[in-house]
Design a protein around this motif. Structure first.
Motif, PDB file in Angstrom:
ATOM      1  N   LEU A 267       0.834  -1.201   0.000  1.00  0.00           N
ATOM      2  CA  LEU A 267       0.000   0.000   0.000  1.00  0.00           C
ATOM      3  C   LEU A 267       0.871   1.255   0.000  1.00  0.00           C
ATOM      4  N   THR A 268       1.836   1.317   0.922  1.00  0.00           N
ATOM      5  CA  THR A 268       2.738   2.477   0.974  1.00  0.00           C
ATOM      6  C   THR A 268       3.551   2.584  -0.308  1.00  0.00           C
ATOM      7  N   GLY A 269       4.075   1.448  -0.765  1.00  0.00           N
ATOM      8  CA  GLY A 269       4.874   1.470  -1.982  1.00  0.00           C
ATOM      9  C   GLY A 269       4.094   1.923  -3.187  1.00  0.00           C
ATOM     10  N   SER A 270       2.790   1.676  -3.181  1.00  0.00           N
ATOM     11  CA  SER A 270       1.939   2.068  -4.307  1.00  0.00           C
ATOM     12  C   SER A 270       1.609   3.552  -4.261  1.00  0.00           C
ATOM     13  N   ILE A 271       1.072   3.995  -3.135  1.00  0.00           N
ATOM     14  CA  ILE A 271       0.658   5.399  -3.014  1.00  0.00           C
ATOM     15  C   ILE A 271       1.856   6.329  -3.136  1.00  0.00           C
ATOM     16  N   SER A 272       3.001   5.916  -2.599  1.00  0.00           N
ATOM     17  CA  SER A 272       4.183   6.778  -2.628  1.00  0.00           C
ATOM     18  C   SER A 272       4.705   7.015  -4.044  1.00  0.00           C
ATOM     19  N   ARG A 273       4.316   6.185  -4.996  1.00  0.00           N
ATOM     20  CA  ARG A 273       4.846   6.328  -6.348  1.00  0.00           C
ATOM     21  C   ARG A 273       4.408   7.628  -7.016  1.00  0.00           C
ATOM     22  N   ILE A 274       3.237   8.124  -6.653  1.00  0.00           N
ATOM     23  CA  ILE A 274       2.781   9.385  -7.246  1.00  0.00           C
ATOM     24  C   ILE A 274       3.716  10.524  -6.853  1.00  0.00           C
ATOM     25  N   PHE A 275       3.888  10.748  -5.547  1.00  0.00           N
ATOM     26  CA  PHE A 275       4.710  11.899  -5.142  1.00  0.00           C
ATOM     27  C   PHE A 275       6.205  11.645  -5.355  1.00  0.00           C
ATOM     28  N   LEU A 276       6.659  10.396  -5.245  1.00  0.00           N
ATOM     29  CA  LEU A 276       8.061  10.121  -5.543  1.00  0.00           C
ATOM     30  C   LEU A 276       8.359  10.353  -7.021  1.00  0.00           C
ATOM     31  N   GLY A 277       7.395  10.022  -7.892  1.00  0.00           N
ATOM     32  CA  GLY A 277       7.577  10.272  -9.316  1.00  0.00           C
ATOM     33  C   GLY A 277       7.656  11.755  -9.622  1.00  0.00           C
ATOM     34  N   VAL A 278       6.776  12.530  -9.016  1.00  0.00           N
ATOM     35  CA  VAL A 278       6.794  13.990  -9.219  1.00  0.00           C
ATOM     36  C   VAL A 278       8.087  14.590  -8.687  1.00  0.00           C
ATOM     37  N   TRP A 279       8.504  14.184  -7.496  1.00  0.00           N
ATOM     38  CA  TRP A 279       9.732  14.725  -6.907  1.00  0.00           C
ATOM     39  C   TRP A 279      10.966  14.327  -7.708  1.00  0.00           C
ATOM     40  N   THR A 280      10.957  13.128  -8.267  1.00  0.00           N
ATOM     41  CA  THR A 280      12.106  12.706  -9.085  1.00  0.00           C
ATOM     42  C   THR A 280      12.198  13.548 -10.352  1.00  0.00           C
TER      43      THR A 280
ATOM     44  N   VAL B 110      15.756   2.638   7.869  1.00  0.00           N
ATOM     45  CA  VAL B 110      15.430   2.903   9.274  1.00  0.00           C
ATOM     46  C   VAL B 110      14.175   2.134   9.690  1.00  0.00           C
ATOM     47  N   ALA B 111      13.160   2.161   8.819  1.00  0.00           N
ATOM     48  CA  ALA B 111      11.906   1.455   9.129  1.00  0.00           C
ATOM     49  C   ALA B 111      12.129  -0.053   9.234  1.00  0.00           C
ATOM     50  N   VAL B 112      12.965  -0.604   8.363  1.00  0.00           N
ATOM     51  CA  VAL B 112      13.229  -2.046   8.391  1.00  0.00           C
ATOM     52  C   VAL B 112      13.977  -2.426   9.662  1.00  0.00           C
TER      53      VAL B 112
ATOM     54  N   LEU C  69       4.090  -0.114   7.046  1.00  0.00           N
ATOM     55  CA  LEU C  69       3.848   1.067   6.219  1.00  0.00           C
ATOM     56  C   LEU C  69       5.155   1.754   5.846  1.00  0.00           C
ATOM     57  N   GLY C  70       6.071   1.873   6.826  1.00  0.00           N
ATOM     58  CA  GLY C  70       7.368   2.492   6.539  1.00  0.00           C
ATOM     59  C   GLY C  70       8.210   1.632   5.624  1.00  0.00           C
ATOM     60  N   LEU C  71       8.196   0.327   5.852  1.00  0.00           N
ATOM     61  CA  LEU C  71       8.941  -0.591   4.991  1.00  0.00           C
ATOM     62  C   LEU C  71       8.472  -0.484   3.544  1.00  0.00           C
ATOM     63  N   GLY C  72       7.192  -0.176   3.360  1.00  0.00           N
ATOM     64  CA  GLY C  72       6.626  -0.124   2.018  1.00  0.00           C
ATOM     65  C   GLY C  72       7.221   0.924   1.101  1.00  0.00           C
ATOM     66  N   LEU C  73       7.914   1.914   1.662  1.00  0.00           N
ATOM     67  CA  LEU C  73       8.553   2.920   0.804  1.00  0.00           C
ATOM     68  C   LEU C  73       9.542   2.296  -0.169  1.00  0.00           C
ATOM     69  N   ALA C  74      10.025   1.095   0.152  1.00  0.00           N
ATOM     70  CA  ALA C  74      10.942   0.416  -0.762  1.00  0.00           C
ATOM     71  C   ALA C  74      10.292   0.199  -2.120  1.00  0.00           C
ATOM     72  N   GLY C  75       8.971  -0.006  -2.145  1.00  0.00           N
ATOM     73  CA  GLY C  75       8.274  -0.210  -3.410  1.00  0.00           C
ATOM     74  C   GLY C  75       8.218   1.039  -4.264  1.00  0.00           C
ATOM     75  N   GLY C  76       8.309   2.210  -3.636  1.00  0.00           N
ATOM     76  CA  GLY C  76       8.287   3.454  -4.402  1.00  0.00           C
ATOM     77  C   GLY C  76       9.536   3.673  -5.221  1.00  0.00           C
ATOM     78  N   SER C  77      10.566   2.849  -4.964  1.00  0.00           N
ATOM     79  CA  SER C  77      11.822   3.000  -5.711  1.00  0.00           C
ATOM     80  C   SER C  77      11.638   2.757  -7.200  1.00  0.00           C
ATOM     81  N   PHE C  78      10.602   2.020  -7.570  1.00  0.00           N
ATOM     82  CA  PHE C  78      10.413   1.686  -8.981  1.00  0.00           C
ATOM     83  C   PHE C  78      10.264   2.938  -9.840  1.00  0.00           C
ATOM     84  N   ILE C  79       9.370   3.827  -9.452  1.00  0.00           N
ATOM     85  CA  ILE C  79       9.133   4.999 -10.299  1.00  0.00           C
ATOM     86  C   ILE C  79      10.326   5.949 -10.260  1.00  0.00           C
ATOM     87  N   VAL C  80      11.059   5.975  -9.139  1.00  0.00           N
ATOM     88  CA  VAL C  80      12.278   6.790  -9.090  1.00  0.00           C
ATOM     89  C   VAL C  80      13.256   6.290 -10.140  1.00  0.00           C
ATOM     90  N   GLY C  81      13.423   4.963 -10.212  1.00  0.00           N
ATOM     91  CA  GLY C  81      14.341   4.393 -11.186  1.00  0.00           C
ATOM     92  C   GLY C  81      13.876   4.564 -12.619  1.00  0.00           C
TER      93      GLY C  81
END
Length: 440
Positions: A60-73, A91-93, A110-122
């Motif tokens: 869930l976190t990895g999915s939702i975070s992709r929107i703002f991580l994509g914009v920030w990237t 830190v979360a892990v 939820l914090g661990l899920g930020l790892a999934g947001g790495s996809f759109i950054v890459g």
């Protein structure tokens, strides 16, 4: 299209290699609950629905975070965003190892899920280094970082046996933090950010980046990704539990069998990118959906005994897949899903070259939400039906609806554009012109 003046092949390979490695580590972290979650389930006495929610929460976190991580990237560049995202996740892990109640596990997840947001950054970072004609292949290679799920399925069970699930979480945290440092020290600023520094141009505003999201086409791509990526994540997390429960396999063997699914579901993404460059992304999507339909129909069929009234006496027989046969089918399924993941992301830099972060973020978010809702649905179906193959019945229906919707939409679009070509069967999916940088 952004300029690649001064960019060498060495620069391109450096960016692609570092991004792929970092994404692999992040994806391994993102799916860690597929292994340690089994131990946590046993310790806390969780139901299948509770276990499904625990496994799905990082998604869930990895999915939702992709929107703002994509914009920030798009605004600040991947060289800044990638290490920052990895350090916060590490830190979360690490803190995960100090948790002992189900509710707090969900918060830590939820914090661990930020790892999934790495996809759109890459995706946003990597696409800036390559020409349009090579982006499908490059993003396919990058997307092969999904193999991180296989790394977790293969390696984490043995770490859990040796160090316990708490020690396994700490090892993952340290590796992720080290990867963040290595990436920052060895990567280069992408061509778009370099050009902005030279000219003093300001980053594209968030509003302009999100403008293409009003196009129904973007949401169509997102629905495709709901299955090929969301389904992949869900199965990578669910299969160890399935093998343990349905076939009575030990966790180490279940992890290896699940890894056999995750491996082709990751490494052949590069092949999917190449096929999309050569034959069109739409052709690859048809291939993915149709093969998946056949496989899921067989996989969803529960073990059943039949008795036929014969001429001389009743004839009885049983239909069912043993663990080895089932594993082979998951390997094929993972392969075609891998092709489909690459095909979806072939569309984005071609249609929306100036909005890769926002559009890719939305598509990735919807796909990731599949990885959130599907494990919960799997657990709910198991609790309610008591049939081990029920989750695969759900996936079969999902693919059937998707392929029908895709085909109808494509034919309507083609007929509207070219009424005289109703018999045309060419399946290329390359636009005449990409989406304009500025909305009219």
């Amino acid at each position: 299209m952004h300029t690649l003046e001064g960019v060498t092949r060495s620069d391109q390979y450096r960016a692609l290699g570092l991004s792929t490695f970092a994404f692999t580590v992040c994806f391994a972290v993102w799916t860690i609950f597929s292994i340690i979650g089994v131990k946590i389930k046993q310790e806390l006495g969780l139901s299948d629905t509770q276990f499904g929610l625990l496994v799905a929460t990082p998604v869930l976190t990895g999915s939702i975070s992709r929107i703002f991580l994509g914009v920030w990237t798009e605004q600040f560049g991947g060289r800044i965003m990638f290490p920052l995202q990895m350090l916060i996740t590490a830190v979360a892990v690490w803190l995960l190892a100090t948790v002992h109640s189900y509710e707090v596990f969900l918060i830590a997840a939820l914090g661990l899920g930020l790892a999934g947001g790495s996809f759109i950054v890459g995706v946003a970072y990597t696409s800036r280094w390559f020409e349009k004609e090579r982006q499908g292949t490059a993003l396919g290679i990058f997307g092969a970082g999904n193999v991180g799920a296989a790394v977790t399925n293969f390696a984490a069970p043995f770490l859990v046996v040796a160090l316990g699930w708490e020690g396994t979480a700490k090892v993952y945290a340290l590796v992720l933090a080290a990867t963040a440092v290595v990436f920052y020290l060895t990567s280069k600023t992408d061509p778009v950010q370099q050009e902005r520094k030279k000219t003093g141009a300001k980053p594209v505003s968030a509003g302009d980046q999100l403008a293409p999201l009003k196009n129904i086409q973007v949401w169509r791509f997102a629905i495709y990704y709901f299955f090929v990526f969301g389904g992949f994540v869900a199965l990578a997390s669910f299969l160890p539990r399935y093998y343990v429960g349905a076939y009575g396999l030990p966790l180490t063997t279940a992890g290896v069998f699940a890894g056999f699914y995750s491996l082709p579901g990751s490494v052949f993404r590069a092949l999917g990118g190449w096929m999309s460059d050569k034959w069109g992304a739409r052709f690859v999507m048809y291939l993915t959906f149709l093969v998946s339909l056949v496989l899921l129909f067989v996989m969803s069929y529960p073990e059943t005994s039949y008795t036929v009234v014969g001429i001389h006496s009743p004839i009885s027989f049983t239909f069912g897949l043993n663990a080895t046969m089932f594993m082979v089918m998951t390997v094929i399924l993972g392969f075609v899903m891998s092709l489909g993941k690459a095909a979806v992301y072939k569309h984005i830099p071609v249609y929306y070259p100036h909005h890769v972060g926002a559009v890719g973020g939305l598509v990735g978010m919807i796909g990731g939400l599949g990885g959130f809702f599907l494990p919960i649905s799997f657990g709910f179906l198991l609790d309610r039906t008591g049939v081990w193959t029920a989750p695969f019945m759900l996936l079969f229906v999902l693919v059937l609806v998707s392929v029908i919707w895709m085909h109808v939409a494509i034919r309507r679009m083609e007929h509207a554009r070219h009424p005289g070509l109703k018999g045309e069967k060419y399946l290329s999916d390359v636009p005449d012109e990409p989406f304009a940088k500025s909305m009219p």
